[in-house]
Design a protein around this motif. Structure first.
Motif, short mmCIF file in Angstrom:
data_model
loop_
_atom_site.label_atom_id
_atom_site.label_comp_id
_atom_site.label_asym_id
_atom_site.label_seq_id
_atom_site.Cartn_x
_atom_site.Cartn_y
_atom_site.Cartn_z
N ASP A 53 0.83 -1.21 0.00
CA ASP A 53 0.00 0.00 0.00
C ASP A 53 0.86 1.26 0.00
O ASP A 53 0.52 2.25 0.61
N ASP A 77 -5.17 13.04 -2.09
CA ASP A 77 -6.35 12.28 -1.71
C ASP A 77 -6.14 10.78 -1.85
O ASP A 77 -6.89 9.99 -1.28
N ILE A 78 -5.13 10.36 -2.59
CA ILE A 78 -4.92 8.93 -2.86
C ILE A 78 -4.26 8.19 -1.69
O ILE A 78 -4.33 6.97 -1.62
N ALA A 79 -3.63 8.94 -0.76
CA ALA A 79 -2.91 8.31 0.35
C ALA A 79 -3.27 8.98 1.67
O ALA A 79 -3.56 10.16 1.72
N ARG A 80 -3.22 8.18 2.72
CA ARG A 80 -3.48 8.75 4.05
C ARG A 80 -2.33 9.66 4.49
O ARG A 80 -2.52 10.58 5.27
N GLN A 119 -0.02 4.17 2.92
CA GLN A 119 -1.40 3.80 3.22
C GLN A 119 -2.33 4.26 2.09
O GLN A 119 -3.25 5.04 2.29
N LEU A 120 -2.04 3.75 0.88
CA LEU A 120 -2.84 4.11 -0.29
C LEU A 120 -4.30 3.75 -0.06
O LEU A 120 -4.61 2.66 0.41
N LYS A 121 -5.20 4.65 -0.41
CA LYS A 121 -6.63 4.40 -0.30
C LYS A 121 -7.10 3.56 -1.48
O LYS A 121 -8.08 2.82 -1.37
N SER A 122 -6.43 3.70 -2.61
CA SER A 122 -6.66 2.87 -3.79
C SER A 122 -5.34 2.80 -4.55
O SER A 122 -4.52 3.71 -4.44
#
Length: 159
Positions: A53, A77-80, A119-122
């Motif tokens: 991730d 927005d793609i990562a925490r 910590q990728l969200k997607s």
């Protein structure tokens, strides 16, 4: 004695008034004489992450201004979390900031200083674009569109 101090005090007051006017005028004009950084970003890309991730990001920040600045953080927005890393003697380590010299550039490249998207969200795929915002110590934020390239992508440097 009053005559000696009177003209001197008047000269100092006049110089301070002129310096104050000059400072606000040059700050409002937006030109390089104001001593500010003038930042832009380019050559951005993210190799498609293959597992886990996390992903890396690379770009160049150019400073055409007369003052140095520092990249202090990055958001997307793609990562925490997006962290800034430097590479020293082949080892990477997270840092609070990276310097951008006046009239110079900061190059984030494979094997060197870089961004880590954690910590990728997607998981971004080749052909997509990731939006990031660069934050600096003294300048306003800069938004960058970072295309996702093949995992093995190596940019042509022309060198």
């Amino acid at each position: 004695m009053r005559r000696r101090f009177g003209p001197a005090a008047l000269a100092i007051a006049g110089a301070l008034a002129l310096a104050g006017c000059g400072g606000s005028d040059s700050a409002d004009s937006g030109d390089n004489s104001s001593g500010k950084a003038e930042l832009s970003a380019g050559s951005a890309y993210m190799p498609q992450p293959v597992s886990g991730d996390m992903a890396a990001g690379f770009l160049t920040v150019t400073n055409k201004g007369a003052a140095p600045d520092e990249l202090t953080s990055v958001t997307s927005d793609i990562a925490r979390q997006v962290t800034v890393h430097e590479t020293v003697d082949g080892a990477m380590q997270e840092v609070k900031s990276l310097k951008i010299p006046a009239g110079g550039r900061l190059e984030l490249k494979s094997g060197g200083d870089h961004l880590m998207f954690e910590q990728l969200k997607s998981k971004p795929k080749e052909g997509q674009t990731v939006s990031v915002e660069l934050h600096f110590a003294h300048s306003g934020p800069v938004k960058v569109e970072m295309p996702v390239k093949p995992a093995t992508y190596t940019p042509k440097t022309g060198h």
